[in-house]
Motif scaffolding. Sequence first.
Motif, PDB file in Angstrom:
ATOM      1  N   GLU A 147      20.949   5.043  -2.780  1.00 25.76           N
ATOM      2  CA  GLU A 147      21.245   6.294  -2.086  1.00 25.76           C
ATOM      3  C   GLU A 147      20.472   6.407  -0.775  1.00 25.76           C
ATOM      4  O   GLU A 147      19.950   7.456  -0.407  1.00 25.76           O
ATOM      5  CB  GLU A 147      20.961   7.497  -2.988  1.00 25.76           C
ATOM      6  N   GLY A 148      20.405   5.265  -0.061  1.00 27.52           N
ATOM      7  CA  GLY A 148      19.836   5.258   1.273  1.00 27.52           C
ATOM      8  C   GLY A 148      18.323   5.205   1.354  1.00 27.52           C
ATOM      9  O   GLY A 148      17.764   5.304   2.453  1.00 27.52           O
ATOM     10  N   LYS A 149      17.650   5.019   0.211  1.00 27.66           N
ATOM     11  CA  LYS A 149      16.195   4.962   0.228  1.00 27.66           C
ATOM     12  C   LYS A 149      15.692   3.806  -0.627  1.00 27.66           C
ATOM     13  O   LYS A 149      16.355   3.373  -1.574  1.00 27.66           O
ATOM     14  CB  LYS A 149      15.592   6.279  -0.267  1.00 27.66           C
ATOM     15  N   THR A 150      14.510   3.312  -0.257  1.00 28.79           N
ATOM     16  CA  THR A 150      13.902   2.247  -1.048  1.00 28.79           C
ATOM     17  C   THR A 150      13.473   2.795  -2.399  1.00 28.79           C
ATOM     18  O   THR A 150      13.078   3.958  -2.520  1.00 28.79           O
ATOM     19  CB  THR A 150      12.686   1.653  -0.316  1.00 28.79           C
ATOM     20  N   THR A 151      13.549   1.935  -3.421  1.00 27.21           N
ATOM     21  CA  THR A 151      13.252   2.387  -4.787  1.00 27.21           C
ATOM     22  C   THR A 151      11.860   1.969  -5.260  1.00 27.21           C
ATOM     23  O   THR A 151      11.445   2.345  -6.352  1.00 27.21           O
ATOM     24  CB  THR A 151      14.281   1.801  -5.772  1.00 27.21           C
ATOM     25  N   GLY A 152      11.155   1.164  -4.442  1.00 27.10           N
ATOM     26  CA  GLY A 152       9.858   0.659  -4.864  1.00 27.10           C
ATOM     27  C   GLY A 152       9.940  -0.672  -5.578  1.00 27.10           C
ATOM     28  O   GLY A 152       8.915  -1.294  -5.867  1.00 27.10           O
ATOM     29  N   THR A 153      11.137  -1.120  -5.892  1.00 26.23           N
ATOM     30  CA  THR A 153      11.353  -2.418  -6.540  1.00 26.23           C
ATOM     31  C   THR A 153      11.655  -3.461  -5.464  1.00 26.23           C
ATOM     32  O   THR A 153      11.888  -3.116  -4.303  1.00 26.23           O
ATOM     33  CB  THR A 153      12.517  -2.324  -7.539  1.00 26.23           C
ATOM     34  N   PRO A 154      11.645  -4.753  -5.822  1.00 33.44           N
ATOM     35  CA  PRO A 154      11.899  -5.790  -4.819  1.00 33.44           C
ATOM     36  C   PRO A 154      13.223  -5.577  -4.084  1.00 33.44           C
ATOM     37  O   PRO A 154      14.251  -5.297  -4.697  1.00 33.44           O
ATOM     38  CB  PRO A 154      11.913  -7.079  -5.640  1.00 33.44           C
ATOM     39  N   ILE A 155      13.161  -5.718  -2.788  1.00 29.82           N
ATOM     40  CA  ILE A 155      14.333  -5.574  -1.923  1.00 29.82           C
ATOM     41  C   ILE A 155      14.794  -6.970  -1.520  1.00 29.82           C
ATOM     42  O   ILE A 155      14.004  -7.753  -0.994  1.00 29.82           O
ATOM     43  CB  ILE A 155      14.007  -4.747  -0.668  1.00 29.82           C
TER      44      ILE A 155
END
Length: 359
Positions: free
Chosen positions: A72-80
């Motif tokens: 939803e347009g934001k980083t989740t804190g997990t590996p990207i």
Amino acid sequence: MGSTYGKIFKIATFGESHGAGIGVIIEGCPAGIAFDSDFIQSELTRRKPGQSRITTQRKEADEFEVLSGVFEGKTTGTPIALIIRNEDQRSKDYSHIAAQYRPSHADYTYQVKYGVRDYRGGGRSSARETAARVAAGALAKLLLMEMGVSIQAYVSQVGRLKLAKTYAELDLTETENNAVRCPDPVMAEQMFEYIDSVRKQGDSVGGVVSCVIKGAPAGWGEPVFDKLHAELGKAMLSINAVKGFEYGSGFEGVSLLGSQHNDAFYIDDNQNIHTRTNHSGGIQGGISNGEDIYFNVAFKPVATIMQDQESIDQNGDIAVVQGKGRHDPCVVPRAVPIVEGMAALVLADFYLRNKSSRI
């Protein structure tokens, strides 16, 4: 192979010049960062090939795909995970050097180290790999923007053509208004014509990319071995074709006396601490002091030239290496976003590391 960088904000790049694609996995990016796809794509577009007649004519859109780590347009804190598909490989352009060692390339050293090498465009040693760094660096820039930190690089020298002005005397908003990425329009035109003349001769030329970082607060950097300038130097020297790095007064500083070189402190009207001069380049004791951080990165002439060169092959026999394919006659115009991206990765990592320096 040393394909990872960073302690908290960490990246691992993968892929080869003529493989299916290149990409990067980013770990340690905080959750909740707005993932601006348009901005990241714009940074990749600044680096991509085929921008003008003074760059390689390989045609790559360098459009990236997000495989994980964004919701939803934001980083989740997990590996990207980001990937960029290769679209315009011409491996046949390199078949003639499958058993030859090109002068000043990584052909020989890769063969000695691994016993095998991907001769197609240099494989993993190709500057094509830097697109993955630019993508990761763009995300680091988005994080730093939230801290009020800006990073601006520009071409300050091509061959013997050198800007006489410092970054403070230049209008850096002019940087993206020409193909060379030099903020002085008159010098930019001279540089363009010189690079083009070198290209027509089948030769190449080096140059210097300068960079200034504004808004970095005091306190970023980890002595003793992880000094801020040491990490910036490592990051820059890891870029293809880089032969030198200097920050602050650099080598010119040796001509000054200590009384001339020392940066005296003062307190401004808002009770903020500053220095009256900035020979330190915004870094003292390996830690940022709140002033502008500035440095220069020297790039050698591109190793592949459109001229015959004597060398040897894998059997130790004398060989003539013929210049073929599509290559940059001067790498510095496309190196500007790479320098910015690597600087952003260094600063983003130190920003996060600094959060654990004291309670």
